[in-house]
Write a protein that holds these residues in place. Sequence first.
Motif, PDB file in Angstrom:
ATOM      1  N   LYS A 174       9.763  -1.847   9.655  1.00 22.45           N
ATOM      2  CA  LYS A 174       8.978  -0.473   9.258  1.00 22.45           C
ATOM      3  C   LYS A 174       8.042  -0.396   8.006  1.00 22.45           C
ATOM      4  O   LYS A 174       8.773  -1.034   6.952  1.00 22.45           O
ATOM      5  CB  LYS A 174       9.842   0.681   9.417  1.00 22.45           C
ATOM      6  CG  LYS A 174      10.335   1.020  10.875  1.00 22.45           C
ATOM      7  CD  LYS A 174      11.132   2.493  11.058  1.00 22.45           C
ATOM      8  CE  LYS A 174      11.406   2.659  12.577  1.00 22.45           C
ATOM      9  NZ  LYS A 174      12.255   4.021  12.558  1.00 22.45           N
ATOM     10  N   PHE A 175       7.062   0.158   7.856  1.00 21.33           N
ATOM     11  CA  PHE A 175       6.445   0.413   6.679  1.00 21.33           C
ATOM     12  C   PHE A 175       7.045   1.405   6.145  1.00 21.33           C
ATOM     13  O   PHE A 175       8.006   2.203   6.448  1.00 21.33           O
ATOM     14  CB  PHE A 175       4.815   0.800   7.125  1.00 21.33           C
ATOM     15  CG  PHE A 175       4.180  -0.149   7.769  1.00 21.33           C
ATOM     16  CD1 PHE A 175       3.991  -1.460   7.361  1.00 21.33           C
ATOM     17  CD2 PHE A 175       3.665   0.104   9.209  1.00 21.33           C
ATOM     18  CE1 PHE A 175       3.264  -2.423   8.319  1.00 21.33           C
ATOM     19  CE2 PHE A 175       2.868  -0.903   9.950  1.00 21.33           C
ATOM     20  CZ  PHE A 175       2.837  -2.107   9.536  1.00 21.33           C
ATOM     21  N   ASP A 176       6.797   1.618   4.620  1.00 22.96           N
ATOM     22  CA  ASP A 176       7.602   2.582   3.972  1.00 22.96           C
ATOM     23  C   ASP A 176       6.653   3.461   3.180  1.00 22.96           C
ATOM     24  O   ASP A 176       5.305   3.045   2.885  1.00 22.96           O
ATOM     25  CB  ASP A 176       8.644   1.994   3.175  1.00 22.96           C
ATOM     26  CG  ASP A 176       7.973   1.069   2.225  1.00 22.96           C
ATOM     27  OD1 ASP A 176       7.404   1.471   1.066  1.00 22.96           O
ATOM     28  OD2 ASP A 176       7.709  -0.295   2.432  1.00 22.96           O
ATOM     29  N   PHE A 177       7.044   4.740   2.730  1.00 28.86           N
ATOM     30  CA  PHE A 177       6.365   5.558   2.055  1.00 28.86           C
ATOM     31  C   PHE A 177       6.993   6.353   0.962  1.00 28.86           C
ATOM     32  O   PHE A 177       8.115   6.612   1.352  1.00 28.86           O
ATOM     33  CB  PHE A 177       5.300   6.479   2.786  1.00 28.86           C
ATOM     34  CG  PHE A 177       4.509   7.639   2.132  1.00 28.86           C
ATOM     35  CD1 PHE A 177       3.079   7.269   1.808  1.00 28.86           C
ATOM     36  CD2 PHE A 177       4.952   8.867   1.800  1.00 28.86           C
ATOM     37  CE1 PHE A 177       2.167   8.113   1.000  1.00 28.86           C
ATOM     38  CE2 PHE A 177       4.162   9.648   0.950  1.00 28.86           C
ATOM     39  CZ  PHE A 177       2.929   9.331   0.627  1.00 28.86           C
ATOM     40  N   SER A 178       6.767   6.297  -0.383  1.00 27.65           N
ATOM     41  CA  SER A 178       7.583   7.208  -1.188  1.00 27.65           C
ATOM     42  C   SER A 178       6.671   7.891  -2.168  1.00 27.65           C
ATOM     43  O   SER A 178       5.688   7.554  -2.418  1.00 27.65           O
ATOM     44  CB  SER A 178       8.484   6.022  -1.936  1.00 27.65           C
ATOM     45  OG  SER A 178       7.636   5.643  -2.840  1.00 27.65           O
ATOM     46  N   VAL A 179       7.368   9.040  -2.544  1.00 32.34           N
ATOM     47  CA  VAL A 179       6.965   9.871  -3.572  1.00 32.34           C
ATOM     48  C   VAL A 179       7.703  10.250  -4.762  1.00 32.34           C
ATOM     49  O   VAL A 179       8.810  10.545  -4.362  1.00 32.34           O
ATOM     50  CB  VAL A 179       6.043  11.177  -3.095  1.00 32.34           C
ATOM     51  CG1 VAL A 179       5.550  12.031  -4.381  1.00 32.34           C
ATOM     52  CG2 VAL A 179       5.127  11.046  -1.942  1.00 32.34           C
ATOM     53  N   GLY A 230       3.342   3.127  -1.418  1.00 36.74           N
ATOM     54  CA  GLY A 230       3.851   2.730  -0.060  1.00 36.74           C
ATOM     55  C   GLY A 230       3.283   1.274   0.672  1.00 36.74           C
ATOM     56  O   GLY A 230       2.597   0.646  -0.285  1.00 36.74           O
ATOM     57  N   TYR A 231       3.536   1.053   1.570  1.00 40.97           N
ATOM     58  CA  TYR A 231       3.198  -0.259   2.372  1.00 40.97           C
ATOM     59  C   TYR A 231       2.850  -0.078   3.646  1.00 40.97           C
ATOM     60  O   TYR A 231       3.680   0.395   4.225  1.00 40.97           O
ATOM     61  CB  TYR A 231       4.173  -1.399   2.338  1.00 40.97           C
ATOM     62  CG  TYR A 231       3.693  -2.796   2.767  1.00 40.97           C
ATOM     63  CD1 TYR A 231       2.709  -3.448   2.196  1.00 40.97           C
ATOM     64  CD2 TYR A 231       4.072  -3.181   4.033  1.00 40.97           C
ATOM     65  CE1 TYR A 231       2.216  -4.647   2.904  1.00 40.97           C
ATOM     66  CE2 TYR A 231       3.720  -4.213   4.761  1.00 40.97           C
ATOM     67  CZ  TYR A 231       2.822  -5.106   4.051  1.00 40.97           C
ATOM     68  OH  TYR A 231       2.312  -6.173   4.721  1.00 40.97           O
ATOM     69  N   ASN A 232       1.642  -0.544   4.163  1.00 41.12           N
ATOM     70  CA  ASN A 232       1.420  -0.079   5.488  1.00 41.12           C
ATOM     71  C   ASN A 232       0.353  -1.208   6.133  1.00 41.12           C
ATOM     72  O   ASN A 232      -0.600  -1.140   6.820  1.00 41.12           O
ATOM     73  CB  ASN A 232       0.309   1.287   5.934  1.00 41.12           C
ATOM     74  CG  ASN A 232      -0.723   1.423   4.962  1.00 41.12           C
ATOM     75  OD1 ASN A 232      -1.160   0.449   4.273  1.00 41.12           O
ATOM     76  ND2 ASN A 232      -1.417   2.510   5.183  1.00 41.12           N
ATOM     77  N   GLY A 233       0.935  -2.558   5.669  1.00 42.57           N
ATOM     78  CA  GLY A 233       0.235  -3.814   6.239  1.00 42.57           C
ATOM     79  C   GLY A 233      -0.699  -4.275   5.068  1.00 42.57           C
ATOM     80  O   GLY A 233      -0.835  -3.737   3.793  1.00 42.57           O
ATOM     81  N   GLY A 234      -1.191  -5.335   4.947  1.00 42.77           N
ATOM     82  CA  GLY A 234      -1.847  -6.080   3.861  1.00 42.77           C
ATOM     83  C   GLY A 234      -1.192  -7.056   3.221  1.00 42.77           C
ATOM     84  O   GLY A 234      -0.031  -7.367   3.586  1.00 42.77           O
ATOM     85  N   VAL A 235      -1.944  -7.538   2.240  1.00 42.54           N
ATOM     86  CA  VAL A 235      -1.106  -8.601   1.228  1.00 42.54           C
ATOM     87  C   VAL A 235      -0.083  -7.821   0.464  1.00 42.54           C
ATOM     88  O   VAL A 235       1.077  -8.539   0.261  1.00 42.54           O
ATOM     89  CB  VAL A 235      -2.303  -9.100   0.421  1.00 42.54           C
ATOM     90  CG1 VAL A 235      -1.464  -9.965  -0.500  1.00 42.54           C
ATOM     91  CG2 VAL A 235      -3.480  -9.635   1.159  1.00 42.54           C
ATOM     92  N   HIS A 236      -0.221  -6.454  -0.058  1.00 41.42           N
ATOM     93  CA  HIS A 236       0.797  -6.103  -0.847  1.00 41.42           C
ATOM     94  C   HIS A 236       0.778  -4.486  -0.422  1.00 41.42           C
ATOM     95  O   HIS A 236      -0.333  -4.109  -0.235  1.00 41.42           O
ATOM     96  CB  HIS A 236       0.578  -6.484  -2.254  1.00 41.42           C
ATOM     97  CG  HIS A 236      -0.650  -6.143  -2.839  1.00 41.42           C
ATOM     98  ND1 HIS A 236      -1.321  -5.130  -2.901  1.00 41.42           N
ATOM     99  CD2 HIS A 236      -1.662  -7.325  -3.207  1.00 41.42           C
ATOM    100  CE1 HIS A 236      -2.584  -5.230  -3.405  1.00 41.42           C
ATOM    101  NE2 HIS A 236      -2.565  -6.570  -3.684  1.00 41.42           N
TER     102      HIS A 236
END
Length: 264
Positions: free
Chosen positions: A133-138, A158-164
Motif C-alpha cells: 500500500k501507498f502511504d501518507f503522513s502529516v 507520502g508515496y503514491n508511485g514514482g521514483v521516490h
Amino acid sequence: MRKIIFSKLLVPILIIIIIVLGSYILIKGNFKEKVTNENQATSPIAKESTAPLLIDKSLYEEKTYTDSTKYTTFKVTYPQFKNASAGFNQEIKNLVMEGIETHKKDSEDTWKIRYENRAPGDTITEFPKADEKFDFSVTWKPAQANAKFINLILTISGYNGGVHGYATLVSFNYDVAKKKEITLADLFPGDANYLKTVSEFSRKNLEAQFGKDLVVSMLNEGTMPTEDNFSVFTFTPDTITFYFNQYQVAPYAMGVSKVTMPRK
C-alpha cells in the motif's frame, strides 16, 4: 587561696565564652541563609522560571487520522489551538484533509493504471497487499505556542508511485492578541528592503552548508528576494528560521534545507 581566686575568675570567663560562642553561631547561621538565598536567586532553575515560555502544551490538542483504504495507509497528526480563532484552526485542518483526499485519489488511480496495464505473467493483484500500500503522513513541530504567538511547521509527506516519495513543508504564524496571521513583512516593520536582506543572508548561509554539492543556478533561483521563496518560516524572540522545500535550492537528494537568521 588560689583555689578560691580561680573559682571567682572562672564564672566571668565562662560567661564570656558562652557570649562569644553564641554570637559566632548566630553570625554563621545568618551567613548560610544569605548564601542560600543568593544561590537560589542565581540558579539555572530560578532563571528558567522567569524566562518566557515558548511552548505551552496546555494551549493545544492534537488531532489524528489513521484510517486506511484499499490502496493507502495514513498516519496523520495535526494541532488545534485553544487560544486561536476558529478560522485559523480550520485553515490547518482544511490543508490536512485536502492532502488526505488528494492522496486517496492519486493512490487509487496509480494502482488501477498499474493493474490495467499489467504485462502477461505479472503477479500484480487488483488491490495492493498490506505491505504494498501507498502511504501518507502529516507531522508538526511548534516553534512557539504560547499566550502571545503560535507558529509551527507542518510536514506533509507520502508515496503514491514514482521514483521516490515527497515531503512538503508548510508554516503557520499567528498573533494571538490581534487574532490574525503573521506575514514575514510583519517581522521587519519599517524595512522596505527586508526581502533583499533575507535573500542575501540565506544565500550565503546555504552556500556554506552545501559546499561542493552546491548547484549555483538552483540556489540563486530559490533565494531570489521574493515572498514565495521565503513563505515557509517560523520565529522566536531571537531568531527567524526559513525552510526551503525539496528542489527549491538544491537537488532532491539534499532534502529540505533550513537557515536560521538572528533577529535585530
